[in-house]
Design an enzyme around this catalytic site. Structure first.
Site, PDB file in Angstrom:
ATOM      1  N   ASP A  14       8.391 -11.227  19.631  1.00 14.72           N
ATOM      2  CA  ASP A  14       7.298 -11.893  18.934  1.00 14.72           C
ATOM      3  C   ASP A  14       7.585 -13.394  18.758  1.00 14.72           C
ATOM      4  O   ASP A  14       6.737 -14.241  19.019  1.00 14.72           O
ATOM      5  CB  ASP A  14       7.112 -11.218  17.572  1.00 14.72           C
ATOM      6  CG  ASP A  14       5.915 -11.748  16.816  1.00 14.72           C
ATOM      7  OD1 ASP A  14       4.788 -11.513  17.280  1.00 14.72           O
ATOM      8  OD2 ASP A  14       6.101 -12.392  15.774  1.00 14.72           O
TER       9      ASP A  14
ATOM     10  N   ARG B  38       2.471 -13.251  -0.143  1.00 18.19           N
ATOM     11  CA  ARG B  38       2.609 -11.899   0.413  1.00 18.19           C
ATOM     12  C   ARG B  38       2.231 -10.939  -0.706  1.00 18.19           C
ATOM     13  O   ARG B  38       2.696 -11.089  -1.821  1.00 18.19           O
ATOM     14  CB  ARG B  38       4.056 -11.707   0.873  1.00 18.19           C
ATOM     15  CG  ARG B  38       4.528 -10.312   1.114  1.00 18.19           C
ATOM     16  CD  ARG B  38       4.034  -9.750   2.392  1.00 18.19           C
ATOM     17  NE  ARG B  38       4.519 -10.399   3.596  1.00 18.19           N
ATOM     18  CZ  ARG B  38       4.066 -10.061   4.829  1.00 18.19           C
ATOM     19  NH1 ARG B  38       3.169  -9.138   4.991  1.00 18.19           N
ATOM     20  NH2 ARG B  38       4.549 -10.698   5.882  1.00 18.19           N
TER      21      ARG B  38
ATOM     22  N   LYS C 144       7.794  -4.324  17.307  1.00 14.67           N
ATOM     23  CA  LYS C 144       7.941  -4.958  15.984  1.00 14.67           C
ATOM     24  C   LYS C 144       7.254  -4.170  14.867  1.00 14.67           C
ATOM     25  O   LYS C 144       7.601  -4.311  13.702  1.00 14.67           O
ATOM     26  CB  LYS C 144       7.473  -6.417  16.000  1.00 14.67           C
ATOM     27  CG  LYS C 144       5.989  -6.625  15.859  1.00 14.67           C
ATOM     28  CD  LYS C 144       5.657  -8.075  15.480  1.00 14.67           C
ATOM     29  CE  LYS C 144       4.147  -8.237  15.376  1.00 14.67           C
ATOM     30  NZ  LYS C 144       3.657  -9.463  14.888  1.00 14.67           N
TER      31      LYS C 144
ATOM     32  N   LYS D 202       0.824  -1.224   0.000  1.00 15.67           N
ATOM     33  CA  LYS D 202       0.000   0.000   0.000  1.00 15.67           C
ATOM     34  C   LYS D 202       0.851   1.264   0.000  1.00 15.67           C
ATOM     35  O   LYS D 202       0.351   2.354  -0.204  1.00 15.67           O
ATOM     36  CB  LYS D 202      -0.926  -0.019   1.233  1.00 15.67           C
ATOM     37  CG  LYS D 202      -1.880  -1.206   1.231  1.00 15.67           C
ATOM     38  CD  LYS D 202      -2.760  -1.242   2.467  1.00 15.67           C
ATOM     39  CE  LYS D 202      -2.060  -1.675   3.744  1.00 15.67           C
ATOM     40  NZ  LYS D 202      -1.456  -3.021   3.747  1.00 15.67           N
TER      41      LYS D 202
ATOM     42  N   PHE E  20      -2.812  -0.653  14.543  1.00 13.85           N
ATOM     43  CA  PHE E  20      -2.552  -1.235  13.218  1.00 13.85           C
ATOM     44  C   PHE E  20      -2.206  -2.720  13.329  1.00 13.85           C
ATOM     45  O   PHE E  20      -2.688  -3.553  12.566  1.00 13.85           O
ATOM     46  CB  PHE E  20      -1.404  -0.464  12.558  1.00 13.85           C
ATOM     47  CG  PHE E  20      -1.094  -0.886  11.150  1.00 13.85           C
ATOM     48  CD1 PHE E  20      -1.866  -0.454  10.086  1.00 13.85           C
ATOM     49  CD2 PHE E  20      -0.011  -1.711  10.867  1.00 13.85           C
ATOM     50  CE1 PHE E  20      -1.579  -0.841   8.781  1.00 13.85           C
ATOM     51  CE2 PHE E  20       0.290  -2.091   9.562  1.00 13.85           C
ATOM     52  CZ  PHE E  20      -0.503  -1.649   8.518  1.00 13.85           C
TER      53      PHE E  20
ATOM     54  N   ASP F 118      -4.077  -6.123  12.073  1.00 14.64           N
ATOM     55  CA  ASP F 118      -3.364  -7.174  11.339  1.00 14.64           C
ATOM     56  C   ASP F 118      -3.639  -8.550  11.956  1.00 14.64           C
ATOM     57  O   ASP F 118      -3.884  -9.522  11.250  1.00 14.64           O
ATOM     58  CB  ASP F 118      -1.865  -6.851  11.366  1.00 14.64           C
ATOM     59  CG  ASP F 118      -1.097  -7.560  10.258  1.00 14.64           C
ATOM     60  OD1 ASP F 118      -1.250  -7.165   9.097  1.00 14.64           O
ATOM     61  OD2 ASP F 118      -0.384  -8.533  10.559  1.00 14.64           O
ATOM     62  N   ASP F 119      -3.624  -8.613  13.291  1.00 12.38           N
ATOM     63  CA  ASP F 119      -3.890  -9.878  14.000  1.00 12.38           C
ATOM     64  C   ASP F 119      -5.319 -10.327  13.741  1.00 12.38           C
ATOM     65  O   ASP F 119      -5.590 -11.516  13.534  1.00 12.38           O
ATOM     66  CB  ASP F 119      -3.709  -9.698  15.520  1.00 12.38           C
ATOM     67  CG  ASP F 119      -2.253  -9.568  15.922  1.00 12.38           C
ATOM     68  OD1 ASP F 119      -1.378  -9.503  15.029  1.00 12.38           O
ATOM     69  OD2 ASP F 119      -1.985  -9.521  17.138  1.00 12.38           O
TER      70      ASP F 119
ATOM     71  N   PHE G  23      12.730  -5.403   3.658  1.00 18.49           N
ATOM     72  CA  PHE G  23      13.749  -6.132   4.433  1.00 18.49           C
ATOM     73  C   PHE G  23      13.076  -6.975   5.526  1.00 18.49           C
ATOM     74  O   PHE G  23      13.308  -8.186   5.651  1.00 18.49           O
ATOM     75  CB  PHE G  23      14.748  -5.098   4.968  1.00 18.49           C
ATOM     76  CG  PHE G  23      15.492  -5.414   6.239  1.00 18.49           C
ATOM     77  CD1 PHE G  23      16.063  -6.659   6.482  1.00 18.49           C
ATOM     78  CD2 PHE G  23      15.675  -4.407   7.200  1.00 18.49           C
ATOM     79  CE1 PHE G  23      16.761  -6.908   7.659  1.00 18.49           C
ATOM     80  CE2 PHE G  23      16.373  -4.651   8.371  1.00 18.49           C
ATOM     81  CZ  PHE G  23      16.909  -5.908   8.606  1.00 18.49           C
TER      82      PHE G  23
ATOM     83  N   ASP H 277       8.126 -17.224   9.450  1.00 21.88           N
ATOM     84  CA  ASP H 277       6.764 -17.734   9.660  1.00 21.88           C
ATOM     85  C   ASP H 277       6.378 -18.812   8.646  1.00 21.88           C
ATOM     86  O   ASP H 277       5.211 -19.215   8.617  1.00 21.88           O
ATOM     87  CB  ASP H 277       5.745 -16.585   9.559  1.00 21.88           C
ATOM     88  CG  ASP H 277       5.854 -15.631  10.732  1.00 21.88           C
ATOM     89  OD1 ASP H 277       6.557 -15.973  11.692  1.00 21.88           O
ATOM     90  OD2 ASP H 277       5.243 -14.545  10.686  1.00 21.88           O
TER      91      ASP H 277
ATOM     92  N   ASP I 181      10.592 -11.942   7.727  1.00 22.08           N
ATOM     93  CA  ASP I 181       9.432 -12.396   8.496  1.00 22.08           C
ATOM     94  C   ASP I 181       8.747 -13.582   7.814  1.00 22.08           C
ATOM     95  O   ASP I 181       8.320 -14.533   8.468  1.00 22.08           O
ATOM     96  CB  ASP I 181       8.450 -11.219   8.617  1.00 22.08           C
ATOM     97  CG  ASP I 181       7.375 -11.466   9.649  1.00 22.08           C
ATOM     98  OD1 ASP I 181       7.724 -11.775  10.801  1.00 22.08           O
ATOM     99  OD2 ASP I 181       6.178 -11.370   9.305  1.00 22.08           O
TER     100      ASP I 181
END
Ligand code: GRG
Length: 368
Positions: free
Chosen positions: A190, A126, A216, A71, A255, A259-260, A112, A121, A117
């Site tokens: 995290d 993505r 994070k 975005k 934010f 996201d969660d 980066f 994960d 990430d």
């Protein structure tokens, strides 16, 4: 060619109110120059004609794949901040160019972190495409190195465009360093938030959650672009930076909570990725809310199912969230954020920044 097509697609997708099409387009159209500056570093290494071409092609593709398709909120926030500090005067000339370069520094930092990430994960997609490390020409080993390449590229850009600005350069440098340091610590929190032997979910507390998400996400996603814009626009008063940081911490926490929530509730076509928080045993806002409501029996079952990759077990956790209407809990939380954060914005002792931070809040409020 691919990068050009993506720039055109992104022009349709990204927007921040109060930035003109001219300003947004200028930012996007700087990418080829940004890439050239970075790839010039490869050429300068004089690897020999064959190797040079190969390596340049690889990293050109890496920059296209990892820096496009988002975005661009972080990058554009630098422009928005400078513009709001300058009484909404249209950005042009050197100021527009400098703000755009700093905006790209933040977008490259985002790339980066996202590359690393996604490896951590084991994500699949993505921004609606395969994660960088999933490409057969990349894989794990390259992706780790490439995330570090992206990190190094930020400082290459900074040196190329700002090293002659004697007062500004060290301030920008320190800020970028500090924010990535905070993010790495946040990512550590995290990754280790919920150890396998924490059977009772004792480490899942509101204050632990807050510490994770502020480090994070909030520092690099909100405070960094605002503070870069503030430095570029000539602000130096510590109290203005402190109050802006306080707002950015709240914006960032909100934010990341979104996201969660979206990780479990949004369709993957909208999210551009497949949520992995349940199987990755993440200390998520939804888990925190569930733990405040479920029975001891459900908690015992959750202990066995949370962090398991089995589809049925993941579904059981999602059903538990449904049973306790966490979607309604989230909507109530979201409604409360606007007045709460707006009140904090009023305490920022700079009128232009108050406008900029309000636009940022509007941009993320109830985002899909
Ligand atoms: C490996 C040295 C090293 C460091 C690791 C990986 C890492 C540090 C930090 C990860 C931080 C991270 C990815 C936080 C999540 C922030 C978040 C909510 C990202 C999604 O942001 P959007 O929705 O994405 O703005 P777009 O695609 O729009 O850019």
């Amino acid at each position: 060619m691919e990068a050009k097509k993506e720039i055109i697609a992104d022009k349709a997708k990204i927007a921040i109110s109060s930035l003109t099409a001219n300003e947004t387009n200028y930012f996007l159209e700087m990418l080829p120059e940004i890439k050239e500056t970075i790839l010039d570093g490869v050429r300068n290494l004089k690897l020999g004609p064959t190797l040079n071409d190969e390596v340049e092609k690889y990293f050109s593709a890496c920059l296209d794949h990892t820096c496009m398709g988002g975005k661009m909120t972080r990058g554009l926030t630098v422009l928005l901040t400078v513009k709001c500090i300058n009484n909404q005067k249209e950005l042009e000339g050197k100021l527009l160019k400098s703000a755009s370069i700093l905006g790209w520094c933040v977008e490259i930092m985002q790339a980066f972190f996202l590359v690393a990430d996604d490896v951590m994960d084991s994500s699949h997609t993505r921004r609606g495409k395969p994660c960088w490390f999933r490409l057969p020409t990349v894989l794990f080993a390259n992706a780790i190195n490439d995330s570090i390449f992206l990190c190094c590229s930020i400082y290459r850009l900074l040196h190329r465009y700002f090293s002659m600005e004697m007062e500004l350069y060290p301030l920008l440098f320190d800020l970028l360093q500090e924010m990535s340091f905070a993010t790495v610590i946040g990512q550590h929190l995290d990754t280790n938030a919920l150890p396998k032997d924490d059977y009772n979910f004792e480490s899942v507390t509101p204050s632990h959650y807050s510490a994770i998400v502020r480090h994070k996400t909030a520092y690099y996603s909100f405070y960094l672009p605002c503070a870069l814009g503030m430095l570029l626009a000539g602000l130096r008063e510590a109290s203005i930076f402190d109050r802006t940081k306080a707002v950015c911490m709240e914006l960032g926490e909100y934010f990341q909570t979104q996201d969660d929530y979206l990780d479990a509730y949004a369709p993957s076509e909208i999210l551009g990725k497949i949520g992995t928080d349940i199987e990755e045993r993440k200390c998520s806002w939804l888990l925190l809310q569930a733990l405040e409501r479920i029975s001891p029996e459900e908690k015992a079952q959750l202990t066995c199912f949370y962090g398991n990759k089995d589809a049925e077990k993941i579904q059981w956790v999602k059903d538990l969230y449904k049973k306790y209407k966490l979607s309604d809990v989230y909507k109530e939380y979201e409604e409360n954020q606007k007045p709460r954060i707006s009140a904090l914005i009023k305490a920022v002792n700079h009128a232009g920044l108050q406008i900029g931070l309000t636009k940022l809040l509007d941009k993320i409020f109830k985002r899909p």
